[in-house]
Design a protein around this motif. Structure first.
Motif: not given
Length: 359
Positions: A92-94, A236-246, A254-258, A260-267
């Motif tokens: 989920d991006g957390g 400033e980071l946690s299971d509820k604070i994502t890299p995008v939020m931070a 995001f240009d990597k093929e895959e 864990i968390g890529k889809e949620a963070l890209l969204r």
């Protein structure tokens, strides 16, 4: 439950350090005082016991592919001797944890993880290794670690410890016999991390203290990293604070093929987030703390993740997780006990970094 102790615990006690439980360890918070230790790192050189941090070695034919699977940054084509910062994320991006990954050799990586997350991280890494030809070694008990930080760090390591480090550029690593030395830092100053056996780390600590290097506790480690906008997991980071939020999307490839968390963070990156971290500079010298509420025009819009009266800049500042609608230059108020104190939204970096420039 008894707290763990690093290989340097007796040294801290002998120096009269204030010992406090931290992340399951009895750790030194300060020796002579946070301000003196903070200034020693900004102006000269300080040494921190960071042996409580965890170390994981990842090796094997699929090591590169596996690291890219669990890590937001990209190690594709990364030469040996380089270090990358990034995050381990849930689907989920957390954030599971943030980490520096050192490429020691072909198909061999050293991952340094936060002390409070060691058991969780190792279990998560092992769970996600299914289907990969990798060997995962939990080496936290085998290594002690020193962080030697400040404008005189390079000179100190060369002359006092006899470790050749001038050749290391920022975010590089090398092995000298059984010792691993990297040049990253968590203070905004030039600095190195020295990994070795507990026996070696004790001897290195004794040499540094005898040479007059200032021993520094975790108290000033936090004030130093906060001033230059470096995140702390759990704040400033946690299971509820994502890299995008931070505001750390630069470490998410995001240009990597895959991964864990890529889809949620890209969204989140494309559609936006509901909350994000912002810096706040207060008009007065009140001290905001973690969890204090933040308001805009009387409406609650978030809460403080970290706050201090800055030692190097002599002003009161905070980082807060607030509504995404909050913009640079907005006026906010922080509730400190029964009063509210006004401030302005600014960049999260309150003091200029002084890292080694790579040529």
């Amino acid at each position: 439950m008894t707290n763990k102790r690093t290989c340097l615990y007796d040294k801290h006690v002998a120096l009269g350090a204030l010992i406090t439980p931290f992340a399951g360890f009895d750790m030194p918070i300060q020796y002579t005082g946070i301000i003196e230790e903070h200034n020693a790192v900004r102006e000269h050189c300080g040494v921190f016991d960071v042996s409580h941090m965890g170390e994981v070695l990842v090796s094997g034919h699929d090591a590169d592919r596996f690291i890219n699977h669990i890590f937001t940054n990209d190690v594709t084509g990364l030469p040996a001797g380089k270090v990358l910062y990034g995050m381990l994320c849930y689907p989920d991006g957390g954030v599971v944890d943030d980490t520096c990954i050192c490429k020691l050799d072909d198909h061999l990586y050293l991952m340094t993880i936060n002390a409070s997350n060691i058991d969780k991280d190792v279990a998560w890494i092992e769970q996600n290794a299914e289907g990969f030809d990798v060997v995962i070694e939990h080496k936290s008990e085998a290594y002690g670690q020193l962080a030697i930080q400040g404008p005189e760090a390079e000179k100190t390591i060369e002359e006092v410890l006899g470790l050749a480090c001038k050749d290391l550029k920022f975010y590089e690593v090398k092995c000298i016999g059984d010792v691993i030395i990297s040049r990253t830092g968590y203070t905004g100053e030039d600095g190195f991390e020295v990994y070795g056996t507990p026996e070696y780390i004790v001897k290195a600590w004794d040499k540094l203290i005898a040479a007059g290097v200032t021993p520094c506790g975790l108290g000033c480690r936090d004030t130093l990293r906060f001033e230059v906008g470096l995140p702390l997991y759990g704040d400033e980071l946690s299971d509820k604070i994502t890299p995008v939020m931070a505001g750390l999307s630069m470490f998410v490839k995001f240009d990597k093929e895959e991964f864990i968390g890529k889809e949620a963070l890209l969204r989140q990156k494309t559609e936006g987030v509901t909350q994000r971290l912002r810096g706040i500079e207060l008009d007065e010298n009140a001290i905001p703390r973690h969890g204090y509420k933040v308001f805009k025009d009387g409406k609650e819009v978030g809460e403080v993740t970290t706050g201090y009266h800055l030692i190097s800049a002599d002003k009161s500042c905070a980082v807060a997780l607030v509504d995404a609608s909050i913009q640079m230059g907005d006026r906010l108020e922080i509730q400190i006990r029964k009063k509210t104190f006004p401030g302005t939204v600014v960049k999260k970096k309150f003091y200029e970094k002084h890292y080694k420039k790579n040529n």
